[in-house]
Design an enzyme around this catalytic site. Structure first.
Site, PDB file in Angstrom:
ATOM      1  N   GLU A  91       0.812  -1.219   0.000  1.00 43.92           N
ATOM      2  CA  GLU A  91       0.000   0.000   0.000  1.00 43.92           C
ATOM      3  C   GLU A  91       0.843   1.266   0.000  1.00 43.92           C
ATOM      4  O   GLU A  91       1.928   1.287   0.550  1.00 43.92           O
ATOM      5  CB  GLU A  91      -0.830   0.046   1.291  1.00 43.92           C
ATOM      6  CG  GLU A  91      -1.860  -1.025   1.387  1.00 43.92           C
ATOM      7  CD  GLU A  91      -2.383  -1.182   2.811  1.00 43.92           C
ATOM      8  OE1 GLU A  91      -2.597  -0.165   3.489  1.00 43.92           O
ATOM      9  OE2 GLU A  91      -2.564  -2.332   3.230  1.00 43.92           O
ATOM     10  N   CYS A 104       3.021   8.238   1.700  1.00 47.89           N
ATOM     11  CA  CYS A 104       3.490   7.282   2.699  1.00 47.89           C
ATOM     12  C   CYS A 104       3.661   5.940   1.991  1.00 47.89           C
ATOM     13  O   CYS A 104       2.724   5.427   1.386  1.00 47.89           O
ATOM     14  CB  CYS A 104       2.448   7.177   3.811  1.00 47.89           C
ATOM     15  SG  CYS A 104       2.827   5.890   5.012  1.00 47.89           S
ATOM     16  N   CYS A 111       5.696  -7.804   7.497  1.00 46.55           N
ATOM     17  CA  CYS A 111       6.659  -7.305   8.468  1.00 46.55           C
ATOM     18  C   CYS A 111       6.880  -8.383   9.512  1.00 46.55           C
ATOM     19  O   CYS A 111       5.970  -9.141   9.823  1.00 46.55           O
ATOM     20  CB  CYS A 111       6.096  -6.039   9.133  1.00 46.55           C
ATOM     21  SG  CYS A 111       7.212  -5.271  10.323  1.00 46.55           S
ATOM     22  N   CYS A 118      -0.467  -3.491  15.356  1.00 47.08           N
ATOM     23  CA  CYS A 118      -0.258  -3.122  13.954  1.00 47.08           C
ATOM     24  C   CYS A 118      -0.781  -4.198  13.009  1.00 47.08           C
ATOM     25  O   CYS A 118      -0.490  -5.386  13.173  1.00 47.08           O
ATOM     26  CB  CYS A 118       1.226  -2.881  13.715  1.00 47.08           C
ATOM     27  SG  CYS A 118       1.610  -2.396  12.029  1.00 47.08           S
ATOM     28  N   CYS A 332      -1.651   1.780   8.154  1.00 50.66           N
ATOM     29  CA  CYS A 332      -0.830   0.583   8.131  1.00 50.66           C
ATOM     30  C   CYS A 332      -1.434  -0.779   7.857  1.00 50.66           C
ATOM     31  O   CYS A 332      -1.932  -1.443   8.756  1.00 50.66           O
ATOM     32  CB  CYS A 332      -0.132   0.482   9.470  1.00 50.66           C
ATOM     33  SG  CYS A 332       1.367   1.375   9.434  1.00 50.66           S
TER      34      CYS A 332
HETATM   35  N1  SAH Z   1       8.050  -0.299  10.959  1.00 50.16           N
HETATM   36  C1  SAH Z   1       8.110   1.129  11.046  1.00 50.16           C
HETATM   37  C2  SAH Z   1       7.235   1.870  10.068  1.00 50.16           C
HETATM   38  C3  SAH Z   1       5.847   1.364   9.814  1.00 50.16           C
HETATM   39  S1  SAH Z   1       4.580   1.712  10.942  1.00 50.16           S
HETATM   40  C4  SAH Z   1       7.847   1.566  12.456  1.00 50.16           C
HETATM   41  O1  SAH Z   1       7.562   0.745  13.300  1.00 50.16           O
HETATM   42  O2  SAH Z   1       7.992   2.752  12.741  1.00 50.16           O
HETATM   43  C5  SAH Z   1       4.311   3.429  10.932  1.00 50.16           C
HETATM   44  C6  SAH Z   1       3.817   3.947  12.275  1.00 50.16           C
HETATM   45  O3  SAH Z   1       2.447   3.569  12.533  1.00 50.16           O
HETATM   46  C7  SAH Z   1       4.612   3.422  13.457  1.00 50.16           C
HETATM   47  O4  SAH Z   1       4.835   4.452  14.376  1.00 50.16           O
HETATM   48  C8  SAH Z   1       3.669   2.372  14.019  1.00 50.16           C
HETATM   49  O5  SAH Z   1       3.991   2.053  15.331  1.00 50.16           O
HETATM   50  C9  SAH Z   1       2.332   3.053  13.834  1.00 50.16           C
HETATM   51  N2  SAH Z   1       1.170   2.178  13.917  1.00 50.16           N
HETATM   52  C10 SAH Z   1       1.059   0.897  13.538  1.00 50.16           C
HETATM   53  N3  SAH Z   1      -0.184   0.439  13.777  1.00 50.16           N
HETATM   54  C11 SAH Z   1      -0.870   1.467  14.315  1.00 50.16           C
HETATM   55  C12 SAH Z   1      -2.214   1.615  14.773  1.00 50.16           C
HETATM   56  N4  SAH Z   1      -3.065   0.627  14.738  1.00 50.16           N
HETATM   57  N5  SAH Z   1      -2.561   2.833  15.259  1.00 50.16           N
HETATM   58  C13 SAH Z   1      -1.682   3.861  15.290  1.00 50.16           C
HETATM   59  N6  SAH Z   1      -0.426   3.778  14.872  1.00 50.16           N
HETATM   60  C14 SAH Z   1      -0.009   2.595  14.393  1.00 50.16           C
END
Ligand code: SAH
Length: 342
Positions: A91, A104, A111, A118, A332
């Site tokens: 995505e 983004c 992952c 997530c 995400c």
């Molecule tokens: N792997 C990287 C980048 C991808 S996630 C990382 O961990 O930073 C991008 C951001 O979205 C990260 O800060 C992650 O923790 C956050 N994120 C993931 N799932 C989420 C959710 N359900 N609600 C809010 N933020 C979320």
């Protein structure tokens, strides 16, 4: 096996073309075609038919297909689900701001970090994206939407530092003045905090913005949310962040998803303020997006306000991330998940 031509940097492409008996300016012409989204060699009309045929024999050009597109009625956010050459999907989300358009993008198919809140990690890691496939998300989002992209955030599916070499190569490609020419300062990379890779990134000394997904100030809470914390804890991570700042002079942005009753109490806020006291930083709070597979819920408005108050009282820079695309699963991994189960 054919080679992935768009993953080559210009000097490498120049060398490949030299092997084929061609002059450097040909490589530059091809590089420009590729980085303006050419989908086939036959489009490269300033090359001879013979050269185009020889290129076709040796290389392939990655072209993602739009598997799904959703446009938010509220704010114009566009979400793309791209189908890659091998059928896997990732995505990208185009967000429209007053200061320009930001995309983004994803760095991996799936992952393996296992963060409990997530959606991207639920099916594990399938594979790394190639540099070309990361670049394509920027190129084809721009081409498909007709909107000029000025900012990039590596915050989609995947852990960018778990695909370090390809991500670094992507960064060199997308910032190339003969390509998309996007400034490093217009790029953010978000990581769950792979400490050795944060060190390495500091040594590479790029002017991008590093975002660290902190989500908790103490090991007990953070390890519960993020398995990555079990191998190296919060204090070690923050030390790596301070070292990163020393090397690059770039302030770190800490992501903090507010989860009801888990990491959003006054105790957490005070501890966070304490731990960030000596770190040049900025805290980005975001209300958790509800993922149907998990039991976590977003914090209440009151808890969010109280949390902000405590951070501000302690002179911590804090903002709350505006939510875009709330009506289109624009966070995400949600769209990829849905397409997998349907
Ligand atoms: N792997 C990287 C980048 C991808 S996630 C990382 O961990 O930073 C991008 C951001 O979205 C990260 O800060 C992650 O923790 C956050 N994120 C993931 N799932 C989420 C959710 N359900 N609600 C809010 N933020 C979320």
């Amino acid at each position: 096996m054919k080679e992935d031509i768009k993953s080559y940097l210009l000097p490498e492409l120049t060398e490949k073309l030299a092997e084929m008996g061609e002059l450097p300016y040909k490589a530059l012409q091809i590089f420009r075609w590729l980085h303006s989204g050419a989908a086939s060699f036959s489009e490269m009309t300033n090359l001879s038919k013979d050269l185009r045929a020889r290129l076709e024999e040796r290389f392939y050009i990655t072209v993602p297909e739009v598997a799904q597109k959703q446009v938010s009625k509220k704010d114009g956010t566009i979400k793309y689900l791209w189908r890659l050459r091998d059928g896997n999907c990732v995505e990208s989300v185009l967000m429209r701001y007053r200061h320009g358009n930001s995309v983004c993008i994803s760095s991996q198919v799936g992952c393996r970090m296992g963060c409990r809140f997530c959606a991207s990690t639920l099916g594990g890691l399938v594979r790394n994206l190639a540099p070309s496939e990361i670049l394509d998300q920027v190129l084809f989002t721009q081409k498909e939407s007709g909107l000029k992209i000025s900012n990039i955030v590596l915050m989609g599916i995947g852990e960018p530092l778990d695909n370090y070499d390809n991500v670094l190569r992507f960064l060199r490609l997308v910032t190339d003045e003969n390509g998309m020419n996007i400034g490093m300062r217009h790029i953010s990379l978000s990581t769950c905090g792979l400490i050795e890779k944060v060190d390495k990134l500091g040594d590479d000394n790029l002017q991008l913005t590093l975002s660290v997904s902190l989500h908790a100030p103490d090991d007990e809470t953070r390890s519960r949310l993020m398995p990555v914390n079990k191998s190296c804890g919060v204090d070690e991570l923050l030390a790596a962040c301070r070292a990163y700042f020393k090397k690059t002079g770039r302030r770190i942005s800490f992501e903090y998803a507010m989860i009801d009753g888990v990491n959003d109490t006054p105790r957490h806020a005070k501890l966070l303020a304490d731990k960030l006291k000596n770190t040049v930083s900025h805290v980005n709070l975001i209300l958790l997006n509800k993922v149907s597979e998990s039991n976590f819920s977003p914090s209440s408005r009151e808890n969010l306000e109280a949390f902000i108050g405590i951070l501000r009282d302690n002179k911590i820079n804090v903002t709350v991330r505006r939510r875009l695309g709330g009506d289109i699963d624009a966070s995400c991994g949600q769209l990829r998940r849905k397409s997998m189960s349907s």
